[in-house]
Design a protein around this motif. Structure first.
Motif, PDB file in Angstrom:
ATOM      1  N   LEU A   1      -5.225  10.544  -6.447  1.00  0.00           N
ATOM      2  CA  LEU A   1      -3.272  10.556  -6.686  1.00  0.00           C
ATOM      3  C   LEU A   1      -2.942   9.246  -6.950  1.00  0.00           C
ATOM      4  O   LEU A   1      -3.224   8.007  -6.245  1.00  0.00           O
ATOM      5  N   VAL A   2      -1.459   9.122  -7.462  1.00  0.00           N
ATOM      6  CA  VAL A   2      -1.874   7.603  -7.795  1.00  0.00           C
ATOM      7  C   VAL A   2       0.115   7.813  -6.876  1.00  0.00           C
ATOM      8  O   VAL A   2       1.370   9.139  -7.440  1.00  0.00           O
ATOM      9  N   ARG A   3       0.909   6.903  -6.224  1.00  0.00           N
ATOM     10  CA  ARG A   3       2.006   6.620  -6.027  1.00  0.00           C
ATOM     11  C   ARG A   3       2.702   7.101  -6.975  1.00  0.00           C
ATOM     12  O   ARG A   3       2.791   5.886  -7.193  1.00  0.00           O
ATOM     13  N   ASP A   4       3.890   7.433  -6.925  1.00  0.00           N
ATOM     14  CA  ASP A   4       4.929   7.645  -7.435  1.00  0.00           C
ATOM     15  C   ASP A   4       6.542   6.548  -7.082  1.00  0.00           C
ATOM     16  O   ASP A   4       7.304   6.480  -7.697  1.00  0.00           O
ATOM     17  N   ASP A   5       6.230   6.169  -5.791  1.00  0.00           N
ATOM     18  CA  ASP A   5       7.562   4.987  -5.540  1.00  0.00           C
ATOM     19  C   ASP A   5       7.109   3.924  -5.206  1.00  0.00           C
ATOM     20  O   ASP A   5       7.611   2.934  -4.491  1.00  0.00           O
ATOM     21  N   VAL A   6       5.760   3.536  -5.702  1.00  0.00           N
ATOM     22  CA  VAL A   6       5.760   1.569  -5.813  1.00  0.00           C
ATOM     23  C   VAL A   6       4.969   1.851  -7.250  1.00  0.00           C
ATOM     24  O   VAL A   6       4.396   2.275  -7.878  1.00  0.00           O
ATOM     25  N   TRP A   7       5.633   0.585  -7.381  1.00  0.00           N
ATOM     26  CA  TRP A   7       5.634  -0.392  -8.642  1.00  0.00           C
ATOM     27  C   TRP A   7       4.610  -1.418  -8.700  1.00  0.00           C
ATOM     28  O   TRP A   7       5.288  -2.085  -8.049  1.00  0.00           O
ATOM     29  N   VAL A   8       3.475  -1.446  -8.989  1.00  0.00           N
ATOM     30  CA  VAL A   8       2.910  -2.851  -9.188  1.00  0.00           C
ATOM     31  C   VAL A   8       2.550  -3.500 -10.158  1.00  0.00           C
ATOM     32  O   VAL A   8       2.625  -2.922 -11.511  1.00  0.00           O
ATOM     33  N   PRO A   9       3.424  -5.221 -10.393  1.00  0.00           N
ATOM     34  CA  PRO A   9       3.110  -5.538 -11.647  1.00  0.00           C
ATOM     35  C   PRO A   9       1.660  -6.048 -11.899  1.00  0.00           C
ATOM     36  O   PRO A   9       0.554  -5.919 -10.757  1.00  0.00           O
ATOM     37  N   ARG A  10       1.449  -6.067 -12.717  1.00  0.00           N
ATOM     38  CA  ARG A  10      -0.336  -5.908 -13.238  1.00  0.00           C
ATOM     39  C   ARG A  10      -0.394  -7.878 -13.146  1.00  0.00           C
ATOM     40  O   ARG A  10      -1.404  -8.297 -13.409  1.00  0.00           O
ATOM     41  N   ALA A  11      -0.050  -8.598 -12.533  1.00  0.00           N
ATOM     42  CA  ALA A  11      -0.113  -9.974 -12.570  1.00  0.00           C
ATOM     43  C   ALA A  11      -0.963  -9.660 -11.077  1.00  0.00           C
ATOM     44  O   ALA A  11      -1.477  -9.251 -10.171  1.00  0.00           O
ATOM     45  N   LYS A  12      -2.245 -10.779 -11.340  1.00  0.00           N
ATOM     46  CA  LYS A  12      -3.439 -11.237 -10.620  1.00  0.00           C
ATOM     47  C   LYS A  12      -2.538 -12.037  -8.952  1.00  0.00           C
ATOM     48  O   LYS A  12      -1.470 -12.641  -9.147  1.00  0.00           O
ATOM     49  N   MET A  13      -3.455 -11.161  -8.002  1.00  0.00           N
ATOM     50  CA  MET A  13      -2.768 -11.803  -6.519  1.00  0.00           C
ATOM     51  C   MET A  13      -3.063 -12.673  -6.230  1.00  0.00           C
ATOM     52  O   MET A  13      -4.114 -13.033  -6.549  1.00  0.00           O
ATOM     53  N   PRO A  14      -2.629 -14.103  -5.495  1.00  0.00           N
ATOM     54  CA  PRO A  14      -2.506 -14.749  -4.923  1.00  0.00           C
ATOM     55  C   PRO A  14      -3.771 -14.562  -4.235  1.00  0.00           C
ATOM     56  O   PRO A  14      -4.108 -13.866  -3.574  1.00  0.00           O
ATOM     57  N   ARG A  15      -4.715 -15.651  -4.440  1.00  0.00           N
ATOM     58  CA  ARG A  15      -5.952 -15.193  -3.765  1.00  0.00           C
ATOM     59  C   ARG A  15      -6.258 -14.979  -1.814  1.00  0.00           C
ATOM     60  O   ARG A  15      -6.596 -14.329  -1.563  1.00  0.00           O
ATOM     61  N   ASP A  16      -4.708 -16.107  -1.824  1.00  0.00           N
ATOM     62  CA  ASP A  16      -5.803 -15.845  -0.252  1.00  0.00           C
ATOM     63  C   ASP A  16      -4.049 -14.445   0.716  1.00  0.00           C
ATOM     64  O   ASP A  16      -3.957 -14.309   1.497  1.00  0.00           O
ATOM     65  N   ALA A  17      -3.613 -13.909  -0.204  1.00  0.00           N
ATOM     66  CA  ALA A  17      -3.259 -12.802  -0.379  1.00  0.00           C
ATOM     67  C   ALA A  17      -3.940 -11.406   0.122  1.00  0.00           C
ATOM     68  O   ALA A  17      -4.430 -10.915  -0.889  1.00  0.00           O
ATOM     69  N   ASP A  18      -3.481 -10.927   0.897  1.00  0.00           N
ATOM     70  CA  ASP A  18      -4.036  -8.805   0.790  1.00  0.00           C
ATOM     71  C   ASP A  18      -3.255  -7.865   0.193  1.00  0.00           C
ATOM     72  O   ASP A  18      -2.489  -7.919   1.031  1.00  0.00           O
ATOM     73  N   PRO A  19      -4.129  -7.504  -0.229  1.00  0.00           N
ATOM     74  CA  PRO A  19      -2.725  -5.630  -0.739  1.00  0.00           C
ATOM     75  C   PRO A  19      -2.863  -5.403   0.280  1.00  0.00           C
ATOM     76  O   PRO A  19      -3.359  -5.038   1.352  1.00  0.00           O
ATOM     77  N   ALA A  20      -1.477  -4.607  -0.309  1.00  0.00           N
ATOM     78  CA  ALA A  20      -0.968  -3.451   0.321  1.00  0.00           C
ATOM     79  C   ALA A  20      -2.943  -2.721   1.120  1.00  0.00           C
ATOM     80  O   ALA A  20      -3.007  -2.211  -0.345  1.00  0.00           O
ATOM     81  N   GLY A  21      -2.797  -2.041   2.080  1.00  0.00           N
ATOM     82  CA  GLY A  21      -3.648  -0.736   1.924  1.00  0.00           C
ATOM     83  C   GLY A  21      -5.019  -1.451   3.147  1.00  0.00           C
ATOM     84  O   GLY A  21      -4.631  -2.062   3.904  1.00  0.00           O
ATOM     85  N   PHE A  22      -6.005  -0.783   2.473  1.00  0.00           N
ATOM     86  CA  PHE A  22      -7.001  -0.997   3.258  1.00  0.00           C
ATOM     87  C   PHE A  22      -7.986  -1.699   2.098  1.00  0.00           C
ATOM     88  O   PHE A  22      -8.718  -1.379   0.867  1.00  0.00           O
ATOM     89  N   GLY A  23      -8.572  -2.912   2.603  1.00  0.00           N
ATOM     90  CA  GLY A  23      -9.623  -3.149   2.146  1.00  0.00           C
ATOM     91  C   GLY A  23     -11.004  -3.234   2.659  1.00  0.00           C
ATOM     92  O   GLY A  23     -11.748  -2.163   3.533  1.00  0.00           O
ATOM     93  N   PRO A  24     -12.101  -4.200   2.084  1.00  0.00           N
ATOM     94  CA  PRO A  24     -13.530  -3.325   2.289  1.00  0.00           C
ATOM     95  C   PRO A  24     -14.333  -3.021   3.996  1.00  0.00           C
ATOM     96  O   PRO A  24     -14.456  -2.571   4.433  1.00  0.00           O
ATOM     97  N   ALA A  25     -13.468  -4.566   4.385  1.00  0.00           N
ATOM     98  CA  ALA A  25     -14.064  -4.219   6.141  1.00  0.00           C
ATOM     99  C   ALA A  25     -12.802  -3.036   6.347  1.00  0.00           C
ATOM    100  O   ALA A  25     -14.181  -2.350   7.254  1.00  0.00           O
ATOM    101  N   ASP A  26     -12.128  -2.745   6.433  1.00  0.00           N
ATOM    102  CA  ASP A  26     -11.601  -1.757   6.415  1.00  0.00           C
ATOM    103  C   ASP A  26     -12.260  -0.904   6.661  1.00  0.00           C
ATOM    104  O   ASP A  26     -11.730   0.391   7.070  1.00  0.00           O
ATOM    105  N   LEU A  27     -12.998  -0.215   5.218  1.00  0.00           N
ATOM    106  CA  LEU A  27     -13.082   0.901   5.184  1.00  0.00           C
ATOM    107  C   LEU A  27     -14.309   0.867   5.713  1.00  0.00           C
ATOM    108  O   LEU A  27     -15.142   1.851   6.195  1.00  0.00           O
ATOM    109  N   ARG A  28     -15.463  -0.102   6.114  1.00  0.00           N
ATOM    110  CA  ARG A  28     -16.821  -0.186   6.612  1.00  0.00           C
ATOM    111  C   ARG A  28     -16.743   0.123   8.460  1.00  0.00           C
ATOM    112  O   ARG A  28     -17.027   1.094   8.498  1.00  0.00           O
TER     113      ARG A  28
END
Length: 188
Positions: A56-83
């Motif tokens: 599913l794709v969230r319809d209420d969020v727009w994310v620019p296609r620019a690379k996030m800064p290396r030290d910034a965590d994207p919203a949501g779950f990361g690999p450690a969270d999923l494991r």
């Protein structure tokens, strides 16, 4: 189909019904509580034997296609969270194992998107060059099927989630010619 039901004691059910249901109202911001509108990534199946993807794709969020800064965590779950959420073994378990993913149509950017994801989360490279990632058509060759935007999103999601939960595993992506169960499943 499996269903899970939990029966609350009468007093707990009464107090629970007094609280507003957070999913009954639409969220007022992309990170707010409530219902977040979403739509299917892939088209709905049109006939018996045709498969649809589950992303599913969230319809209420727009994310620019620019690379996030290396030290910034994207919203949501990361690999450690999923494991952690699935109580999966450490990042070294699965080393030398291969996880095969079968999806319909082609995502020509699957390997590049995997590289971006792994870089973002500080995981080592997983590429064709180092033997960690391999993409084939349904016959084991390189005559990839046509591109489909919806299924490309599903492919990216599948590849990145396998990479997140088993970062030491090799990944084999098999792209089927189309989204029929005949092509997505094995057959004699």
């Amino acid at each position: 189909m499996t269903a899970l039901a939990v029966q609350l004691p009468a007093d707990a059910a009464a107090s629970a019904s007094a609280k507003p249901d957070p999913l009954a109202t639409k969220a007022t911001s992309p990170t707010g509580k409530g219902y977040h509108p979403a739509s299917r990534s892939c088209a709905e199946p049109r006939y018996a034997g045709e498969m649809g993807c589950l992303s599913l794709v969230r319809d209420d969020v727009w994310v620019p296609r620019a690379k996030m800064p290396r030290d910034a965590d994207p919203a949501g779950f990361g690999p450690a969270d999923l494991r952690s959420a699935y109580d999966l073994p450490s990042t070294t378990n699965g080393e030398g194992r291969t996880v095969a993913i079968v999806d319909a149509f082609d995502n020509p950017n699957a390997e590049a998107e995997l590289a971006s994801c792994r870089t973002q989360f500080g995981l080592s490279a997983c590429s064709t060059d180092n033997g960690c990632f391999k993409k084939v058509d349904q016959r084991g060759g390189t005559a990839y099927p046509v591109y489909d935007d919806g299924w490309a999103g599903e492919i990216s999601l599948d590849v990145q989630m396998v990479s997140a939960v088993c970062p030491s595993c090799h990944i084999l992506l098999v792209e089927s010619d189309e989204n029929s169960i005949r092509n997505l499943g094995s057959r004699p």
